[in-house]
Design an enzyme around this catalytic site. Sequence first.
Site, PDB file in Angstrom:
ATOM      1  N   GLU A  90      36.790 -17.916  -0.773  1.00 23.74           N
ATOM      2  CA  GLU A  90      35.956 -17.212  -1.756  1.00 23.74           C
ATOM      3  C   GLU A  90      36.270 -17.673  -3.179  1.00 23.74           C
ATOM      4  OE1 GLU A  90      33.349 -15.634  -1.290  1.00 23.74           O
ATOM      5  OE2 GLU A  90      33.438 -15.115   0.816  1.00 23.74           O
ATOM      6  N   ASP A 130      27.304 -11.348  -4.389  1.00 18.17           N
ATOM      7  CA  ASP A 130      27.374 -12.640  -5.084  1.00 18.17           C
ATOM      8  C   ASP A 130      25.951 -13.021  -5.517  1.00 18.17           C
ATOM      9  OD1 ASP A 130      26.074 -13.495  -2.819  1.00 18.17           O
ATOM     10  OD2 ASP A 130      27.535 -15.026  -2.274  1.00 18.17           O
ATOM     11  N   TYR A 185      34.117  -9.176  -7.143  1.00 21.32           N
ATOM     12  CA  TYR A 185      33.432  -9.775  -5.998  1.00 21.32           C
ATOM     13  C   TYR A 185      34.432 -10.192  -4.912  1.00 21.32           C
ATOM     14  CZ  TYR A 185      31.598 -13.250  -2.976  1.00 21.32           C
ATOM     15  OH  TYR A 185      31.297 -13.947  -1.836  1.00 21.32           O
TER      16      TYR A 185
END
Length: 347
Positions: free
Chosen positions: A43, A143, A125
């Site tokens: 990520e 996202d 996030y």
Amino acid sequence: MDASADALQTALLGWYDTNARSLPWRSPPGAPPPEPYRVWLSEVMLQQTTVAAVGPYFAKFLARWPQVQDLAAADDAEVMAAWAGLGYYARARNLLACARAVAALGGRFPSTEAELRALPGLGAYTAAAIAAIAFGERAAVVDANVERVIARLFAIAEPLPAARKPIRVRAEELTPATRPGDFAQAMMDLGATVCTPRNPRCLLCPLAGHCAGRREGAERFPIKPAKAPKPQRLGQAFWIERDGAVWLVRRPGQGMLGAMRALPDNGWSARGDGTLTPPLAGPWQLGGAVRHGFTHFDLDLQLMLYSGTEMDRLDPHDGEWWRLDRLEEAGLPTLFAKAARLALATR
Ligand code: SF4
């Protein structure tokens, strides 16, 4: 949760069960979740970067530092060099800070969104993504792909960035208590493969029956603010070569491309542009220029070639001679790698 949210979740998860993208950091739909380390590493790398570009970096990092403790113990310079080419280098510094904080916790990532959020450099996030995907917490993961899908589904009329608030509210309402990680990944996949920025494939979309934006022209959403033109900066980088080697410096730890190896430059990255003097008095010749786009400005970097003989005046504390046949291993960020290629082509 209302009936339409329930129907939407069922439709999306059913689609994901047969259409999930197979990615090295993922578990297949319904399988036990992947290790938090893999989710976190992927990520962080995927922020502002495509899946295709991240693949080889993810494999390289995992082979070299298989566990978060291995990464935490790594040398900063080694990690920065391994990150070279992926861009947005602050991410690599945050990665190390976070790895070290997790190592200090005994090598285990905390399992809730709130605790994850407290780790250094770990934004909202990423915390939500790890909590949902690795630990099955009902966390809304938003996202850019998810933002687009939700803005279209609900035909959200506010332009960005104000639209982020209603988008988040909708995302929180839609996230299910069961399979929240698969739901998050399904939304990401839908955004990446079906509800694409241009030419969304609404005819193939499992959510078409729930989508208000489709009827109003999907590509309008999310509504974008008027764009201000990016400022243009001019900089200079200095190429000094001797006996098959080039003079490289280490950039300061803070600031743009911080702690990366680089060609010496005139300080273009600082506000006020280009006030540093060259490392040697001269003579210098213009060898051409490279153009590079950063997030907040575009840079034209002139390449200055040293044609003098005073290399002994360089202070070994300021830099190092790096052999040209090993230049690939220097881990130059893309801007300086472009400048080096230009220098080698013009010799
Ligand atoms: Fe996106 Fe079209 Fe699906 Fe709506 S129907 S979510 S616009 S792909």
